[in-house]
Design a protein around this motif. Structure first.
Motif, short mmCIF file in Angstrom:
data_model
loop_
_atom_site.label_atom_id
_atom_site.label_comp_id
_atom_site.label_asym_id
_atom_site.label_seq_id
_atom_site.Cartn_x
_atom_site.Cartn_y
_atom_site.Cartn_z
N SER A 46 43.82 52.72 45.22
CA SER A 46 43.89 51.64 46.18
C SER A 46 43.47 50.18 45.59
N LYS A 47 42.46 50.18 44.84
CA LYS A 47 42.01 48.71 44.32
C LYS A 47 43.11 48.37 43.31
N ILE A 48 43.28 49.30 42.56
CA ILE A 48 44.39 48.85 41.42
C ILE A 48 45.77 48.47 42.11
N LEU A 49 46.03 49.12 43.26
CA LEU A 49 47.51 48.69 43.72
C LEU A 49 47.24 47.45 44.57
N ALA A 50 45.99 46.91 45.10
CA ALA A 50 45.79 45.80 45.60
C ALA A 50 45.88 44.70 44.61
N ALA A 51 45.31 44.87 43.51
CA ALA A 51 45.15 43.98 42.37
C ALA A 51 46.67 43.65 42.12
N MET A 52 47.40 44.71 41.96
CA MET A 52 48.88 44.39 41.56
C MET A 52 49.78 43.74 42.50
N SER A 106 48.60 41.47 44.52
CA SER A 106 47.94 39.99 44.25
C SER A 106 48.40 39.28 42.91
N GLY A 107 48.76 40.16 42.04
CA GLY A 107 49.48 39.64 40.75
C GLY A 107 48.10 39.46 39.84
N ASN A 108 47.16 39.87 40.09
CA ASN A 108 45.97 40.24 39.31
C ASN A 108 46.33 41.19 38.18
N ALA A 109 45.83 41.00 36.77
CA ALA A 109 45.79 41.85 35.74
C ALA A 109 45.28 43.39 36.32
N VAL A 110 45.98 44.48 35.63
CA VAL A 110 45.60 45.65 36.30
C VAL A 110 45.25 46.47 34.94
N GLU A 111 44.00 47.17 34.65
CA GLU A 111 43.58 48.14 33.66
C GLU A 111 43.74 49.48 33.90
N ASN A 112 44.23 50.20 33.14
CA ASN A 112 44.19 51.74 33.18
C ASN A 112 42.87 52.08 32.96
N SER A 113 42.48 53.48 32.89
CA SER A 113 41.21 54.27 32.81
C SER A 113 40.81 54.07 31.46
N ASN A 114 41.69 53.44 30.46
CA ASN A 114 41.02 53.35 29.24
C ASN A 114 40.50 51.77 29.16
N GLY A 115 40.70 50.83 30.26
CA GLY A 115 40.51 49.77 29.97
C GLY A 115 41.49 48.78 29.64
#
Length: 82
Positions: A61-67, A69-78
């Protein structure tokens, strides 16, 4: 001698590398399948999230919210997710 020692260890460098190679291969397969079959993307997301713990779903949910809002998104590897 080094190889024999590595193969006997439970968490050897070789085991870790094989694990990451398998993970990358699976992720590439999933991405390809969803790109080739976009109509199943939503069903796939629902199925995958049903397999997750509540904590993992909160992270998604946090990743989707960041997407959104246009923020950079990191996967589980960083790494930056695409």
């Amino acid at each position: 001698e080094w190889l024999e020692k590595e193969l006997k260890e439970e968490h050897s460098v070789i085991d870790e590398n094989v694990k990451w190679i398998r993970r990358d291969w699976v992720l590439r397969q999933v991405k390809t399948l969803v790109q080739e079959n976009p109509e199943v993307a939503m069903d796939s997301i629902v199925h995958i999230t049903q397999q997750m713990t509540a904590a993992k779903r909160a992270q998604v949910s946090k990743i989707l919210a960041a997407m959104d809002s246009g923020n950079a998104v990191e996967n589980s590897n960083g790494d930056s997710a695409s």
